[in-house]
Design a protein around this motif. Structure first.
Motif, short mmCIF file in Angstrom:
data_model
loop_
_atom_site.label_atom_id
_atom_site.label_comp_id
_atom_site.label_asym_id
_atom_site.label_seq_id
_atom_site.Cartn_x
_atom_site.Cartn_y
_atom_site.Cartn_z
N ARG A 71 0.85 -1.19 0.00
CA ARG A 71 0.00 0.00 0.00
C ARG A 71 0.88 1.25 0.00
NH1 ARG A 71 -5.21 -0.48 3.39
NH2 ARG A 71 -5.54 -1.78 1.54
N LEU B 167 -3.49 10.46 -3.56
CA LEU B 167 -3.89 9.13 -4.04
C LEU B 167 -3.38 8.09 -3.05
CD1 LEU B 167 -5.00 7.14 -6.20
CD2 LEU B 167 -2.75 7.25 -7.30
N ALA C 89 -3.27 3.93 -2.84
CA ALA C 89 -3.46 2.80 -3.75
C ALA C 89 -2.66 1.60 -3.31
CB ALA C 89 -3.06 3.20 -5.17
N ASP C 90 -3.10 0.43 -3.75
CA ASP C 90 -2.34 -0.80 -3.58
C ASP C 90 -1.65 -1.13 -4.89
OD1 ASP C 90 -3.05 -1.22 -0.95
OD2 ASP C 90 -4.76 -2.51 -1.43
N ILE D 136 -1.52 -0.76 -10.44
CA ILE D 136 -1.98 0.09 -9.36
C ILE D 136 -3.50 0.00 -9.24
CG2 ILE D 136 -2.26 2.50 -8.63
CD1 ILE D 136 0.48 3.08 -9.82
N ASP E 27 -6.46 1.85 -7.35
CA ASP E 27 -6.80 3.03 -6.57
C ASP E 27 -7.74 2.68 -5.41
OD1 ASP E 27 -5.38 4.30 -8.53
OD2 ASP E 27 -7.07 5.45 -9.34
N LEU E 28 -7.46 3.22 -4.25
CA LEU E 28 -8.32 3.05 -3.08
C LEU E 28 -9.04 4.34 -2.70
CD1 LEU E 28 -5.94 0.94 -0.81
CD2 LEU E 28 -7.78 0.10 -2.27
N LYS F 71 -9.02 8.74 -3.73
CA LYS F 71 -8.48 9.90 -4.44
C LYS F 71 -9.14 11.15 -3.86
CE LYS F 71 -7.69 9.47 -8.93
NZ LYS F 71 -7.90 9.22 -10.38
N SER G 84 -4.94 8.54 -15.01
CA SER G 84 -3.62 8.08 -14.54
C SER G 84 -2.61 9.16 -14.88
CB SER G 84 -3.24 6.76 -15.20
OG SER G 84 -4.19 5.76 -14.92
N HIS H 171 0.16 8.47 -10.10
CA HIS H 171 0.43 7.05 -10.38
C HIS H 171 1.91 6.85 -10.66
CE1 HIS H 171 -3.91 7.40 -10.96
NE2 HIS H 171 -3.98 6.10 -10.71
#
Length: 316
Positions: free
Chosen positions: A8, A22, A24-25, A31, A33-34, A36, A303, A307
């Motif tokens: 993460r 951002l 993200a995992d 990637i 996204d979890l 934003k 992205s 990212h």
């Protein structure tokens, strides 16, 4: 494909107009996204003229970052800790003589900020945006408030050519648009400056035999066009990401908004009212990039540099 460590991550981008987070995992080199978060903080207001960040703008950013850290804390768990939080600032912080003071104030809020040069900004943006289009000759364009980055190349390879131009929607607005709405002469002067400044980059690309197969445009100007075209009452990133916009559609939106006053633009369905003051300049820049690239459309991408920052943080 370069090797990336699963886990993460989070990234914080403090630009001239916006401040974004951002979380993200990274899973198997991709990637996910979890969360934003996005806010227009206008850090760069007046920097082109005064050379300084205003304390009012700095305070807006600091307050926003404090809120983001609270969001981040919800995802930083014992079983899935956030490995890194790279935080980067771009044009406004680069240009301002009191940029180091801003870095110090952020450190007092628990964030270690790197003010990065335009070339690195361009490379990180390309890393993020190009990942969705492997195998294509891309021109990635990132129109910010103080600068515009253009990068040509293919995902997973070193860019063929990249450049950061001191041409951004905030800078163009403050330098050229003295009227509300801007006059035809002001618009023409801005276009001429943008075109003359950027033309050598595209001439060099052509001389090197690089054929642009797709223009990918990231950041608020490019994504706002899709949102306006689709008359989105609520922004829907799933409808924006990878949407295709023709040069005719872009021109129609630019001509409409350029003829309106600021208050009229604020009422545009699909446009964040806080972006209304700089959107026309952003559209003009994007039009000129398409013209110089001899492209008839662009692909909007969600992205971007965030990212790219996460890919860099996860690189083994």
């Amino acid at each position: 494909m370069m090797p990336y460590a699963d886990g993460r991550y989070a990234a914080l981008d403090i630009g001239t107009v916006t401040c974004r987070l951002l979380v993200a995992d990274v899973e198997d080199g991709r990637i996910v996204d979890l969360a934003k978060e996005y806010a227009i903080t206008d850090l760069g207001v007046g920097v082109d003229a005064t050379g300084r960040l205003s304390q009012e703008a700095v305070d807006r950013v600091l307050s926003t970052v404090d809120g983001y850290l609270a969001v981040l804390a919800r995802f930083d768990t014992a079983d899935r800790p956030v490995k890194r939080l790279p935080a980067m600032a771009t044009s406004a912080s680069r240009d301002a003589e009191n940029g180091p003071d801003f870095v110090r104030q952020l450190a007092e809020h628990g964030v270690e900020l790197a003010v990065i040069p335009g070339q690195r900004e361009a490379q990180l943006t390309f890393m993020g945006a190009s990942s969705d289009f492997p195998g294509e000759n891309l021109l990635v364009v990132d129109i910010g408030g103080g600068s515009t980055e253009v990068v040509a190349g293919r995902f997973g390879e070193d860019p063929v050519a990249s450049h950061s131009f001191n041409i951004g929607c905030r800078r163009v607005t403050e330098r050229f648009f003295r009227s509300d709405p801007p006059t035809l002469q002001q618009l023409a002067a801005a276009r001429e400056w943008i075109r003359e400044t950027m033309a050598p980059y595209f001439e060099n690309l052509a001389a090197r035999g690089f054929v642009i197969e797709r223009v990918v445009a990231v950041a608020g100007t490019a994504t706002s066009v899709v949102s306006i075209r689709e008359a989105m009452e609520s922004y829907d990133s799933s409808r924006v990401h990878r949407a295709q916009v023709s040069d005719g559609q872009l021109r129609a939106i630019e001509e409409r908004l350029a003829a309106e006053t600021l208050e009229e633009r604020k009422a545009t369905v699909g446009l964040d009212p806080k972006r209304a003051g700089v959107i026309v300049a952003g559209l003009v820049i994007l039009e000129e990039v398409l013209g110089l690239a001899r492209a008839t459309s662009y692909t909007a991408s969600e992205s971007d540099i965030l990212h790219g920052m996460i890919y860099e943080a996860a690189r083994v």
